[in-house]
Design a protein around this motif. Structure first.
Motif, PDB file in Angstrom:
ATOM      1  N   VAL A   2      34.463  36.875  42.754  1.00  0.00           N
ATOM      2  CA  VAL A   2      34.052  36.241  41.585  1.00  0.00           C
ATOM      3  C   VAL A   2      35.083  36.543  40.370  1.00  0.00           C
ATOM      4  O   VAL A   2      35.851  35.480  40.206  1.00  0.00           O
ATOM      5  CB  VAL A   2      32.664  36.093  41.263  1.00  0.00           C
ATOM      6  N   PRO A   3      35.236  37.582  40.017  1.00  0.00           N
ATOM      7  CA  PRO A   3      36.047  37.706  38.881  1.00  0.00           C
ATOM      8  C   PRO A   3      37.579  37.417  39.165  1.00  0.00           C
ATOM      9  O   PRO A   3      38.372  36.794  38.348  1.00  0.00           O
ATOM     10  CB  PRO A   3      36.103  39.373  38.746  1.00  0.00           C
ATOM     11  N   THR A   4      38.048  37.548  40.580  1.00  0.00           N
ATOM     12  CA  THR A   4      39.273  37.257  40.990  1.00  0.00           C
ATOM     13  C   THR A   4      39.531  35.493  41.017  1.00  0.00           C
ATOM     14  O   THR A   4      40.365  35.214  40.344  1.00  0.00           O
ATOM     15  CB  THR A   4      39.570  37.641  42.135  1.00  0.00           C
ATOM     16  N   PHE A   5      38.435  34.807  41.458  1.00  0.00           N
ATOM     17  CA  PHE A   5      38.616  33.489  41.556  1.00  0.00           C
ATOM     18  C   PHE A   5      38.396  32.791  39.853  1.00  0.00           C
ATOM     19  O   PHE A   5      39.152  31.971  39.592  1.00  0.00           O
ATOM     20  CB  PHE A   5      37.414  32.905  42.270  1.00  0.00           C
ATOM     21  N   VAL A   6      37.749  33.733  39.081  1.00  0.00           N
ATOM     22  CA  VAL A   6      37.737  33.081  37.607  1.00  0.00           C
ATOM     23  C   VAL A   6      38.980  33.305  37.135  1.00  0.00           C
ATOM     24  O   VAL A   6      39.554  32.730  36.439  1.00  0.00           O
ATOM     25  CB  VAL A   6      36.772  33.982  36.870  1.00  0.00           C
ATOM     26  N   ASP A   7      39.776  34.551  37.257  1.00  0.00           N
ATOM     27  CA  ASP A   7      40.989  34.826  36.832  1.00  0.00           C
ATOM     28  C   ASP A   7      42.196  33.998  37.197  1.00  0.00           C
ATOM     29  O   ASP A   7      43.148  33.733  36.469  1.00  0.00           O
ATOM     30  CB  ASP A   7      41.221  36.345  36.885  1.00  0.00           C
ATOM     31  N   ALA A   8      41.680  33.574  38.406  1.00  0.00           N
ATOM     32  CA  ALA A   8      42.727  32.687  39.138  1.00  0.00           C
ATOM     33  C   ALA A   8      42.723  31.272  38.710  1.00  0.00           C
ATOM     34  O   ALA A   8      43.527  30.370  39.084  1.00  0.00           O
ATOM     35  CB  ALA A   8      42.736  32.621  40.643  1.00  0.00           C
ATOM     36  N   GLY A   9      41.806  30.786  37.897  1.00  0.00           N
ATOM     37  CA  GLY A   9      41.601  29.431  37.479  1.00  0.00           C
ATOM     38  C   GLY A   9      40.947  28.427  38.307  1.00  0.00           C
ATOM     39  O   GLY A   9      40.947  27.328  38.390  1.00  0.00           O
ATOM     40  N   ILE A  10      40.217  29.095  39.213  1.00  0.00           N
ATOM     41  CA  ILE A  10      39.607  28.334  40.256  1.00  0.00           C
ATOM     42  C   ILE A  10      38.225  27.668  39.676  1.00  0.00           C
ATOM     43  O   ILE A  10      37.759  26.510  39.911  1.00  0.00           O
ATOM     44  CB  ILE A  10      39.322  28.927  41.438  1.00  0.00           C
ATOM     45  N   GLU A  12      34.834  28.652  36.607  1.00  0.00           N
ATOM     46  CA  GLU A  12      34.168  29.616  35.587  1.00  0.00           C
ATOM     47  C   GLU A  12      32.718  30.224  36.392  1.00  0.00           C
ATOM     48  O   GLU A  12      32.259  29.868  37.385  1.00  0.00           O
ATOM     49  CB  GLU A  12      33.624  28.877  34.466  1.00  0.00           C
ATOM     50  N   GLN A  13      32.384  31.503  35.855  1.00  0.00           N
ATOM     51  CA  GLN A  13      31.329  32.201  36.557  1.00  0.00           C
ATOM     52  C   GLN A  13      29.998  31.498  35.587  1.00  0.00           C
ATOM     53  O   GLN A  13      30.102  31.578  34.624  1.00  0.00           O
ATOM     54  CB  GLN A  13      31.182  33.586  36.373  1.00  0.00           C
ATOM     55  N   GLY A  14      29.081  30.932  36.421  1.00  0.00           N
ATOM     56  CA  GLY A  14      28.059  30.260  36.028  1.00  0.00           C
ATOM     57  C   GLY A  14      26.695  31.289  35.775  1.00  0.00           C
ATOM     58  O   GLY A  14      26.929  32.524  36.139  1.00  0.00           O
ATOM     59  N   ARG A  15      25.647  30.867  35.386  1.00  0.00           N
ATOM     60  CA  ARG A  15      24.489  31.671  35.313  1.00  0.00           C
ATOM     61  C   ARG A  15      24.082  32.365  36.595  1.00  0.00           C
ATOM     62  O   ARG A  15      23.347  33.388  36.560  1.00  0.00           O
ATOM     63  CB  ARG A  15      23.473  30.633  34.480  1.00  0.00           C
ATOM     64  N   GLY A  48      33.776  23.844  30.025  1.00  0.00           N
ATOM     65  CA  GLY A  48      32.674  23.842  29.096  1.00  0.00           C
ATOM     66  C   GLY A  48      31.485  24.443  29.761  1.00  0.00           C
ATOM     67  O   GLY A  48      30.514  24.185  29.372  1.00  0.00           O
ATOM     68  N   LEU A  49      31.708  25.196  30.967  1.00  0.00           N
ATOM     69  CA  LEU A  49      30.452  25.788  31.744  1.00  0.00           C
ATOM     70  C   LEU A  49      29.596  26.584  31.058  1.00  0.00           C
ATOM     71  O   LEU A  49      28.279  26.512  31.229  1.00  0.00           O
ATOM     72  CB  LEU A  49      30.867  26.249  33.119  1.00  0.00           C
TER      73      LEU A  49
END
Length: 163
Positions: A2-10, A12-15, A48-49
């Motif tokens: 998850v952090p890798t995908f968030v950093d890569a701009g794929i 945002e991490q949700g609730r 905006g997530l």
């Protein structure tokens, strides 16, 4: 991953601690491959997530195990995010004999790719007021599990809870 995908701009991490993308919500399964191939570096995205999830809480309300936090973000392993209790989630899966996925089913970002829902998602990215209106509209028009015929696994999961 998850952090890798968030950093890569794929996404945002949700609730729910899933990666949520603009196009697919949290209804996809990311995977990664380690490589030393030179690649262009992307940046994290913000559509905006974080504000949406802060206001929404539908997944937390519908989670049969109570694994998804209804509260605010907290620092978990050095990162400020919503707490997700993976042990509770897994125990629930074990009790019903399969995976659950109710959090994915009820997430408003996972609605079909049609002109109406795509327009709502696009407006959600641009305005905090629209995010609030979208959540109110979701409760008004869809309510609890009223997105059309319920998948068999949802009906079976609800049956386990009532026993």
């Amino acid at each position: 991953v998850v952090p890798t995908f968030v950093d890569a701009g794929i996404g945002e991490q949700g609730r729910t601690s899933h990666v949520v993308t603009k196009a697919f919500g949290n209804n996809f399964r990311p995977g990664a491959v380690a490589t030393d191939m030179p690649l262009a570096v992307d940046k994290p995205v913000n559509f905006g997530l974080q504000d949406f999830c802060e206001k929404c809480k539908i997944c937390a309300d519908e989670c049969p195990s109570g694994a998804i936090s209804k509260g605010g973000k907290e620092v978990v392993r050095g990162v400020r995010r919503w707490h997700f209790n993976g042990d509770k989630c897994r125990r629930y899966w074990d009790s019903i004999g399969r995976s659950c996925g109710i959090c994915q089913y009820v997430c408003p970002w996972n609605f079909p790719n049609n002109w109406f829902h795509n327009t709502v998602r696009e407006l959600n990215q641009r305005s905090g007021l629209m995010r609030t209106l979208a959540i109110v509209g979701h409760h008004l028009f869809y309510g609890r599990f009223r997105r059309g015929p319920q998948p068999e696994w949802i009906v079976q999961s609800k049956g386990v809870l009532s026993q």
